[in-house]
Scaffold this active site. Structure first.
Site, PDB file in Angstrom:
ATOM      1  N   GLY A  46       1.216  -1.133  -0.354  1.00 54.61           N
ATOM      2  CA  GLY A  46       0.148  -0.025   0.343  1.00 54.61           C
ATOM      3  C   GLY A  46       0.483   1.137   0.123  1.00 54.61           C
ATOM      4  CD  GLN A  51       3.166   5.579   3.032  1.00 52.01           C
ATOM      5  OE1 GLN A  51       2.523   5.759   2.261  1.00 52.01           O
ATOM      6  NE2 GLN A  51       4.666   5.242   3.124  1.00 52.01           N
ATOM      7  CB  CYS A 100       4.891   1.911   8.073  1.00 47.10           C
ATOM      8  SG  CYS A 100       4.905   3.582   6.105  1.00 47.10           S
ATOM      9  CG  LEU A 101       6.634   0.980   0.978  1.00 47.11           C
ATOM     10  CD1 LEU A 101       6.716   1.431  -0.141  1.00 47.11           C
ATOM     11  CD2 LEU A 101       7.980   0.295   0.974  1.00 47.11           C
ATOM     12  CG  HIS A 142      -0.742   1.521   7.190  1.00 44.92           C
ATOM     13  ND1 HIS A 142       0.427   1.063   8.457  1.00 44.92           N
ATOM     14  CD2 HIS A 142      -0.085   2.308   6.661  1.00 44.92           C
ATOM     15  CE1 HIS A 142       1.760   0.881   8.031  1.00 44.92           C
ATOM     16  NE2 HIS A 142       1.320   2.374   7.010  1.00 44.92           N
ATOM     17  CD  GLU A 143      -0.795   2.312   2.321  1.00 46.74           C
ATOM     18  OE1 GLU A 143      -0.071   3.497   2.873  1.00 46.74           O
ATOM     19  OE2 GLU A 143      -0.237   1.081   3.024  1.00 46.74           O
ATOM     20  CG  HIS A 146       0.481   6.983   5.142  1.00 46.16           C
ATOM     21  ND1 HIS A 146       1.274   7.345   5.917  1.00 46.16           N
ATOM     22  CD2 HIS A 146       0.806   5.326   5.399  1.00 46.16           C
ATOM     23  CE1 HIS A 146       2.764   6.632   6.089  1.00 46.16           C
ATOM     24  NE2 HIS A 146       1.899   5.073   5.264  1.00 46.16           N
TER      25      HIS A 146
HETATM   26 NI    NI Z   1       2.578   2.672   5.592  1.00 44.89          NI
END
Ligand code: NI
Length: 179
Positions: A46, A51, A100-101, A142-143, A146
């Site tokens: 995701g 991000q 998470c990236l 989660h997304e 963000h």
């Molecule tokens: Ni993330």
């Protein structure tokens, strides 16, 4: 398609509340394609627009990616969520490990709603609603976090968060030394 730069903690863009998308047009769809490509290249399931440094309410998800016998990446089922809004949450909650990236190399247990209902615009700008459960519900929460400037590490205890940030910084130092 272009692979975009992924912004990492503690970049301030990740703390900002993202703005709603006003129009789903070809330019936006090009950006969606780039986001997807970036997510695949970073080996994530995701990705949210902040991000990649774009403070807009956009999420892409694909947790059904695979690899063929030669190690080539095969896309699974890409999903696009524009202006996603959680309109219902279950009372039941679940705990699962998240990464998470933007917080590279780390994972932690996070509590989430087991099921959520989300209203959003799709790739074509069509209004849709989905009842998400299991993994999709977790990834979506989660997304969407963000988009509100919240990282999963904001949802764990301060003690765990501090430990995790220290580990991440150590990892960065080691990587920098290897270069
Ligand atoms: Ni993330």
């Amino acid at each position: 398609m272009t692979v975009l730069k992924v912004f990492e903690y503690p970049d301030p863009i990740l703390k900002k509340k993202a703005a709603a998308v006003e129009k789903v047009d070809d330019e936006l769809r090009r950006f969606l394609d780039d986001m997807l490509e970036t997510m695949y290249s970073a080996v994530g399931v995701g990705l949210a627009a902040p991000q990649v440094g774009v403070s807009k309410r956009i999420v892409v998800i694909d947790y059904e990616q695979e690899e063929d016998e030669n190690g080539n990446h095969l896309r699974g089922r890409p999903r696009y969520f524009i202006n996603p809004e959680i309109v219902w949450t279950s009372e039941e909650r679940v705990c699962g490990e998240e990464g998470c990236l933007s917080v590279p190399g780390q994972r932690a247990e996070v509590e989430r709603f087991e099921k959520i209902r989300v209203r959003y615009l799709d790739y074509d700008g069509k209004e849709r609603e989905i009842l998400a459960d299991d993994f999709l519900a977790i990834v979506l929460q989660h997304e969407i976090d963000h988009l509100d400037g919240i990282l999963y590490i904001d949802r764990i205890s301060r003690l765990k968060r501090n430990m995790l940030i220290k580990k991440m910084e150590k990892r960065r130092e080691e990587e920098a030394r290897e270069k």
